[in-house]
Enzyme design. Sequence first.
Site, PDB file in Angstrom:
ATOM      1  N   ALA A 224       0.740  -1.206   0.048  1.00 28.13           N
ATOM      2  CA  ALA A 224       0.042   0.005   0.027  1.00 28.13           C
ATOM      3  C   ALA A 224       0.871   1.029   0.065  1.00 28.13           C
ATOM      4  CB  ALA A 224      -1.070  -0.006   1.228  1.00 28.13           C
TER       5      ALA A 224
ATOM      6  N   GLY B  40      -0.232  -5.389   0.294  1.00 28.66           N
ATOM      7  CA  GLY B  40      -1.389  -5.473  -0.433  1.00 28.66           C
ATOM      8  C   GLY B  40      -1.242  -6.132  -1.624  1.00 28.66           C
TER       9      GLY B  40
ATOM     10  N   GLU C 267      -1.717  -9.659  -0.993  1.00 29.79           N
ATOM     11  CA  GLU C 267      -3.121  -9.653  -0.606  1.00 29.79           C
ATOM     12  C   GLU C 267      -3.958  -9.958  -2.276  1.00 29.79           C
ATOM     13  OE1 GLU C 267      -4.189  -7.820   3.592  1.00 29.79           O
ATOM     14  OE2 GLU C 267      -3.355  -6.472   2.208  1.00 29.79           O
TER      15      GLU C 267
ATOM     16  N   GLU D 115       3.678  -5.774   7.217  1.00 30.38           N
ATOM     17  CA  GLU D 115       2.724  -4.765   7.764  1.00 30.38           C
ATOM     18  C   GLU D 115       3.276  -4.658   9.322  1.00 30.38           C
ATOM     19  OE1 GLU D 115       0.198  -5.883   4.190  1.00 30.38           O
ATOM     20  OE2 GLU D 115       1.543  -7.035   5.888  1.00 30.38           O
TER      21      GLU D 115
END
Length: 766
Positions: free
Chosen positions: A92, A138, A141, A163
């Site tokens: 992200a 991300g 993900e 993260e």
Amino acid sequence: MLKLSRRVFVARQSGGFRKISTSRFRMAKNVEMTVKDGIAVIGFDTPDSKVNVLNRALIEELPPIMEQIKTDNEIKAAVVISRKPGCFIAGADISMIESCESGAQLEELAKNGQRMMDEIEGSAKPMVAAINGICMGGGLEVAMACHYRLASGGSKTVLSQPEVMLGLLPGAGGTQRLPRLVPFTEALTMVLTGKSVASKKAKQLGLVDQVVLPVGPGVGPADEVNMEYFETVAVDVAKKLAEQSEPLKRTMSYKGKHKPLSAKLIEGIALRFPAVTDYFVIGAAKKMIMKQTGGKYPAPLAILRLMRSTLMGKGTMDEEAEVFGKLFATSECKSLLGIYRGQTECKKNKFGKVEGAKGVETVGVLGAGLMGAGIAQVSIDKGYNVLLKDVSKEMLTKAQSGIYSGFDGKVKRKRLSGFQRDKYMANLETVLDYGAFGRCDMVIEAVFENIDMKHRVIKEVEAVVPPHCIIASNTSALPINRIAQGSSRPENVVGMHYFSPVDKMPLLEVITSDKTSKAAASAAVAVGLRQGKTVIVVNDGPGFYTTRILAPFSAESFKLIAEGIDIERLDRLTRAFGFPVGVVTLADKVGLDVALHISQDLGKVFEERFAFGNVSALEEMVNAGFKGDKSGMGFYDYTSGGGKKGRRVNPGALEIIERNREKQTREISDEDIQFRLVSRFVNEAVLCLQEGVLPTALEGDVGAIFGLGFPPFLGGPFMFVDQFGADKLVNIMERFAKDYGKPFEPCQLLLDHAKDPSKKFRLGKK
């Protein structure tokens, strides 16, 4: 508005080339879609960036593409791929996260990301993730939301959920999807540690379905050839999946052949016997977390709770988003995000490329001791040709053997091939004289901290090197201006302060004097960055930045020891505050002879404010041969073996301490001991900023954390002041000043921040 065009895509095949009719849909700035033989290829390409990131624009741009895939009957499947070599999606956008003003805002952002992943996962048409390069956070993900995953077999391809290193957890479904794909214990390890896995390991775990090995040399650049080939394979896989009669559900549950028996057992036991799982799996993980973090970081414990719920079949996406938002609101998360921001900035060369300056390709290193050998080691594996010089053939042999052993250890751990090891070693040449130094673009001296010796070697070097050659000193305390006085070309002299062990410590402190040219400074930073270092740049002065702020910290520990405070108690309390090693152990590691030398040099400059307690005790210890870890004896006795657990307090050191002991007039609380140490450290850092030694608070935090081990969850000395409160710190210091005098007088800049709470060094600043 969609822009439709036609083109011919040429794909490389083993038997020649084939032509594919292609319809191309350009979608906004971050993503494009190309339809190839009925397969939609979604290409990520974040503009003006070396890596792809998940930002707000991308989250808004992807739904129309997914809608096009859903409604276009000619599209049978889709491939998600990157248009950047070496990077799928790096995670992200940190700026997007930092722009949120509350945990609630970040929770909503997480839910938006989850909805995007759900749309990918819920597609009736097969979605294939083609992972070539970094796939983090991300990015992973996104890949896990797809129905099938390909990964390139190149060394750059790694998958991770990092993260936790930012004080967060995966917020777009990672805590829910990862355990569905890999054994729970592996998923737990990845999320708790941020550990990355290579594509081969990911295949073994079930995280990817197929590994595609790179092709050999082609008619074009290797990256382009491999990206083209990888895309062709991904399109072919998507076609085959589209032809299957049953839809893929790899993200929803294991198929029996993918799920190891051990993973089945753990999940079965978890559902039937939660208490057993809590003890053997969750309990063991918690013990590990507490041992490694001391409970100072909220994220790992929050992750463990959520992952337990997931294992028990109770975890939800909503819970993940809620915890994501709550963690963002913690001071620890703000600190860790600040560190990330600092690291990112310190991976750039603030001086840029200087017109007319010659690049550095050959580096001379003077001194084959621990530091010199370490500098050589981190240079030869980055492609530099290194001349390592020493007056002792024995020292050169020892250094060369140590460097080889370092690389050979990586070969044994399968992190390096034997060919690569030998290739690196071929870049190293050991010499006893300056005969070959005419080739050097930079010479880094790592000789003893003696100004006369440094002047002598600089004169010797300048007699043989070309005029453009940069002379860098690996001094830890001597001012660069003084060192440059021994040079006929002072504009070429710069400081490059490495930290021991060089191959493991990430920081490089570059020091510029008022005579250092921009070309010399730029070259020093460029070399450091190529060596893989995080680089801070500071201005000249006694002790520069890192040594100067460490000195009062160490001085206060010696003062406390002289007052009768037990050395093991001091170590325990500094570790409890968050430092990775105790202050006394640190002194032993640095070397008590080095500490004495610095105390004498800086004491002359800063006088009473830098009082090192009773220096005579330190002198006696050094004269007795108690120089620390390197001599086997310091405050601790290391000769008994067994590492930290096998060491014991050195009785000889205790005798010297007792002879030089000061009177202790009162009992000192644990908290006061901690703040006597930390307040002097922090105050000196702020004073360095006040005096202009330190250009920015950001670099000050990075230097303190990566060079000296300041607790990361506190964000560095400047972030600590912002979050703890300058007024509270000043009150503590003024109380100490009444009892202990000038060393605890707060500097003016700290006083200014105490008077005006709106003033911040780092908090709220980008």
